[in-house]
Motif scaffolding. Structure first.
Motif, short mmCIF file in Angstrom:
data_model
loop_
_atom_site.label_atom_id
_atom_site.label_comp_id
_atom_site.label_asym_id
_atom_site.label_seq_id
_atom_site.Cartn_x
_atom_site.Cartn_y
_atom_site.Cartn_z
N ILE A 265 0.84 -1.20 0.00
CA ILE A 265 0.00 0.00 0.00
C ILE A 265 0.88 1.25 0.00
CG2 ILE A 265 -1.97 1.12 1.15
CD1 ILE A 265 -2.42 -1.82 0.05
N ASP A 266 2.04 1.16 0.64
CA ASP A 266 2.98 2.30 0.60
C ASP A 266 3.32 2.64 -0.85
OD1 ASP A 266 2.99 2.43 3.33
OD2 ASP A 266 5.02 1.62 3.60
N VAL A 267 3.54 1.59 -1.66
CA VAL A 267 3.89 1.84 -3.07
C VAL A 267 2.66 2.34 -3.83
CG1 VAL A 267 4.77 0.80 -5.21
CG2 VAL A 267 5.66 0.02 -3.00
N GLN A 268 1.51 1.70 -3.61
CA GLN A 268 0.32 2.05 -4.40
C GLN A 268 -0.26 3.42 -4.01
OE1 GLN A 268 -1.53 -1.86 -3.44
NE2 GLN A 268 -2.04 -1.94 -5.60
N ALA A 269 -0.11 3.79 -2.74
CA ALA A 269 -0.71 5.05 -2.30
C ALA A 269 0.28 6.22 -2.36
CB ALA A 269 -1.25 4.91 -0.88
N ARG A 270 1.59 5.89 -2.15
CA ARG A 270 2.58 6.97 -2.12
C ARG A 270 3.41 7.04 -3.38
NH1 ARG A 270 4.90 5.22 3.75
NH2 ARG A 270 3.57 6.50 5.08
N GLY A 271 3.37 5.98 -4.19
CA GLY A 271 4.05 6.02 -5.49
C GLY A 271 5.52 5.67 -5.47
N LYS A 272 6.03 5.15 -4.36
CA LYS A 272 7.43 4.71 -4.40
C LYS A 272 7.70 3.66 -3.33
CE LYS A 272 9.39 8.55 -1.73
NZ LYS A 272 10.33 8.32 -0.74
N TYR A 273 8.79 2.91 -3.55
CA TYR A 273 9.16 1.87 -2.58
C TYR A 273 9.58 2.52 -1.26
CZ TYR A 273 9.09 -2.32 -5.46
OH TYR A 273 8.68 -3.40 -6.21
N PRO A 274 9.09 1.99 -0.14
CA PRO A 274 9.55 2.50 1.15
C PRO A 274 10.98 2.06 1.42
CG PRO A 274 8.05 0.65 1.45
CD PRO A 274 8.09 0.91 -0.02
N ASN A 275 11.72 2.86 2.17
CA ASN A 275 13.13 2.53 2.45
C ASN A 275 13.30 1.19 3.15
OD1 ASN A 275 13.94 4.85 1.28
ND2 ASN A 275 14.40 5.95 3.18
N TYR A 276 12.35 0.86 4.06
CA TYR A 276 12.53 -0.41 4.79
C TYR A 276 12.51 -1.60 3.84
CZ TYR A 276 7.38 -0.77 4.60
OH TYR A 276 6.07 -0.84 4.16
N ALA A 277 11.78 -1.49 2.72
CA ALA A 277 11.74 -2.60 1.76
C ALA A 277 13.05 -2.66 0.98
CB ALA A 277 10.56 -2.43 0.80
N LEU A 278 13.54 -1.50 0.56
CA LEU A 278 14.81 -1.49 -0.19
C LEU A 278 15.94 -2.04 0.68
CD1 LEU A 278 14.35 1.98 -1.95
CD2 LEU A 278 14.01 -0.30 -2.93
N LYS A 279 15.89 -1.70 1.95
CA LYS A 279 16.92 -2.21 2.89
C LYS A 279 16.79 -3.72 3.08
CE LYS A 279 19.46 1.23 4.00
NZ LYS A 279 20.85 1.20 3.52
N LYS A 280 15.56 -4.18 3.11
CA LYS A 280 15.34 -5.63 3.25
C LYS A 280 15.97 -6.36 2.06
CE LYS A 280 11.57 -8.98 2.72
NZ LYS A 280 11.68 -10.04 3.70
N PHE A 281 15.69 -5.86 0.85
CA PHE A 281 16.24 -6.50 -0.35
C PHE A 281 17.78 -6.54 -0.24
CE2 PHE A 281 12.44 -4.60 -2.95
CZ PHE A 281 11.59 -5.50 -2.33
N GLU A 282 18.33 -5.41 0.18
CA GLU A 282 19.80 -5.28 0.27
C GLU A 282 20.36 -6.27 1.30
OE1 GLU A 282 20.85 -1.03 0.57
OE2 GLU A 282 22.33 -1.70 2.06
N GLN A 283 19.75 -6.27 2.49
CA GLN A 283 20.29 -7.10 3.57
C GLN A 283 20.10 -8.59 3.32
OE1 GLN A 283 18.24 -5.17 6.75
NE2 GLN A 283 19.49 -3.35 6.39
N GLU A 284 19.00 -8.94 2.64
CA GLU A 284 18.76 -10.37 2.39
C GLU A 284 19.30 -10.82 1.04
OE1 GLU A 284 14.62 -11.33 3.24
OE2 GLU A 284 14.71 -10.14 5.08
N GLY A 285 19.96 -9.92 0.35
CA GLY A 285 20.56 -10.26 -0.95
C GLY A 285 19.52 -10.59 -2.01
N LEU A 286 18.37 -9.96 -1.96
CA LEU A 286 17.33 -10.21 -2.96
C LEU A 286 17.54 -9.26 -4.14
CD1 LEU A 286 14.11 -10.36 -0.70
CD2 LEU A 286 15.77 -12.16 -1.16
N THR A 287 17.62 -9.84 -5.33
CA THR A 287 17.77 -9.00 -6.52
C THR A 287 16.42 -8.89 -7.20
OG1 THR A 287 19.97 -9.91 -6.74
CG2 THR A 287 19.12 -8.67 -8.64
N ILE A 288 15.84 -7.73 -7.17
CA ILE A 288 14.53 -7.51 -7.80
C ILE A 288 14.78 -6.73 -9.09
CG2 ILE A 288 12.18 -6.63 -7.48
CD1 ILE A 288 13.09 -8.86 -5.43
N GLN A 289 14.42 -7.36 -10.21
CA GLN A 289 14.63 -6.69 -11.51
C GLN A 289 13.60 -5.59 -11.69
OE1 GLN A 289 17.16 -7.62 -13.33
NE2 GLN A 289 17.63 -9.53 -12.27
N MET A 290 14.10 -4.37 -11.83
CA MET A 290 13.19 -3.25 -12.10
C MET A 290 13.65 -2.61 -13.40
SD MET A 290 12.57 -1.66 -8.33
CE MET A 290 12.49 -2.71 -6.86
#
Ligand code: BG6
Length: 482
Positions: A265-290
């Motif tokens: 909902i953060d993305v759909q209502a505010r129009g961008k990825y929240p920092n906590y999600a970007l940090k999660k991807f970084e810390q867990e080594g998840l590569t999300i193709q954008m």
């Protein structure tokens, strides 16, 4: 201050849980048609067990559901009798694009929904349409792997554009994807995902989430371009998390679990990825193709309103041993001894609804819409099909009082309220008919027996009175049995 005079009272269903007719009118199968009743249902829903064809030793309740495909005129008549201002429903993707990647839509499918919209209009009922409610055409799963593929963005966009254009002027309220956060908990149900050997499951789920978020933003953009009158909402499986104790780490866990849902909902209502999600991807080594341009797409089309389902709150802890008392079946939750539970272990918490409304409004400052709420219970009809469902009335009454307090005392902006399963339907989590939510009883059991006859329950007249008084009269009067 009372509720606004235009407050949208009504009920909600989803195509796969009511329509049936899964191979009629040119329709083909979709993921949810392949969820069997019984013990394999969970593994199929999780994407751990592949079952892309019907198997003879399993029963698939969506095949016929409550046969609304042939009963919609009668059903809408009953909704009108209750005074519905709005009816939330979903379109079946594979009724309109049977394979999902077809270039041309199935005219018979479009005509079916046009019939429903005409009927609703006749009764002055506003449709609230979910474009995809746990719905991915099977061909898209077999050929592309469901939402794990970027191609689904194009197929969904084509589908969304088709229905937005075709139903222009007939539908004003739209939801892009039902309970979008369910993708993380039931990947096959939410995204048509079946895990493969070697998958990093977290990465697959968040990649699919990215595709759905881009597709949802594109559909929102198109909706506004097609008709500036359109109002588009996102849809969260709601219910906040309580910390099991006041240990700070339990509170931290509650925040983390709330964010699993808020992420979408953060993305759909505010129009961008929240920092906590970007940090999660970084810390867990998840590569999300954008892709280049995705950030702009997300930023360009925030939703107009935030909708959510609410059945219960959940309780979580940072300590694994506390989960011995687990309850509920989709979200792991500890039993909260302060709250009663339904027969299915969902904990009844009306104040939790008021709190959720406040949390969502504080966070997004957008109008809210409660698009699902209700009590799944076993009903015992008499020989005429009449059910004295005071337990359901009691549940709904408490939740209506709670949302009224959120509006009248806390100042939350609320567009409307659609109770879940306003007519008995197939339960999504278990596939049971015996988990009933309706004001209208449907004669159908868990094995597929029954006449499909519709009868009014006690709650039918009660809800009619609630709507007629715009939520002022919640009193339970003795019903006249017919
Ligand atoms: C929501 C779904 O998860 O909850 C509905 O959007 C579902 O499709 C509803 O039916 C209630 O859950 P259940 O499992 O009792 O049907």
């Amino acid at each position: 201050m009372a509720l606004d005079k235009n407050f949208l009272w009504g009920g909600a269903t989803a195509a796969n849980q009511v329509e049936g007719g899964v191979l009629e009118g040119g329709r083909k199968l979709s993921n949810i048609d392949l969820l069997p009743c019984g013990e394999d249902r969970k593994a199929v829903g999780l994407g751990e067990l592949e079952m892309l064809e019907w198997q003879e030793d399993h029963y698939y309740p969506a095949k016929e559901a409550i046969d609304m495909y042939h009963h919609y005129i009668e059903d809408i008549q009953l909704f009108a009798e209750m005074g519905f201002k709005v009816y939330r429903m979903s379109l079946s993707w594979s009724r309109i694009f049977p394979n999902g990647d077809d270039l041309e839509p199935n005219e018979e499918g479009l005509a079916f929904y046009e019939g429903i919209f005409k009927e609703l209009k006749k009764h002055g009922i506003e449709p609230l349409v979910t474009i995809a409610h746990f719905d991915v055409p099977v061909h898209l799963i077999k050929e592309y792997g469901g939402w794990r593929s970027r191609k689904l963005v194009d197929f969904y966009s084509h589908y969304a554009e088709t229905v937005l254009k075709r139903f222009k002027g007939q539908v004003k309220y739209w939801l892009t994807i039902n309970e979008i956060n369910i993708l993380l908990h039931q990947p096959f149900v939410g995204g048509g995902i079946i895990f493969r050997e070697g998958d990093n499951k977290e990465e697959v789920k968040y990649q699919a989430a990215h595709h759905q978020l881009v597709a949802s933003a594109l559909a929102t953009k198109t909706a506004h371009e097609v008709d500036p009158e359109n109002q588009v909402g996102c849809m969260l499986a709601g219910g906040s998390h309580y910390p099991y104790t006041c240990r700070p780490e339990d509170y931290q866990e509650a925040i983390r679990r709330d964010r699993e849902g808020y992420f979408f909902i953060d993305v759909q209502a505010r129009g961008k990825y929240p920092n906590y999600a970007l940090k999660k991807f970084e810390q867990e080594g998840l590569t999300i193709q954008m892709e280049a341009g995705d950030a702009e797409i997300l930023a360009s089309a925030p939703v107009d309103f935030v909708s959510f389902s609410y059945y219960c709150s959940r309780t979580v802890s940072a300590h694994a041993e506390d989960y011995q008392q687990a309850t509920g079946n989709i979200f792991a939750s500890i039993k909260n001894d302060n709250l009663p539970s339904t027969e299915w272990g969902w904990q009844i918490d009306p104040l939790g609804l008021r709190n959720s409304l406040n949390q969502l409004y504080d966070r997004y400052q957008k109008p809210l819409f409660i698009v699902e709420n209700g009590l799944g219970a076993v009903d015992m009809p008499d020989e005429n099909g009449y059910v004295e469902d005071d337990y359901r009335i009691d549940y709904l009454k408490q939740h209506i009082e709670a949302f009224k307090a959120a509006v009248e005392i806390d100042g939350v902006e609320l567009l409307g309220y659609t109770t879940w399963g306003c007519i008995d339907l197939v339960a999504a989590s278990t596939g049971q008919m015996s988990k009933r939510y309706g004001f209208i009883y449907v004669d159908r059991d868990d094995q597929g027996n029954g006449t499909m006859k519709r009868t009014k329950k006690k709650s039918f007249d009660w809800y009619k009175q609630v709507i007629a008084s715009n939520g002022e009269n919640l009193a339970v009067t003795e019903a006249v049995k017919v």
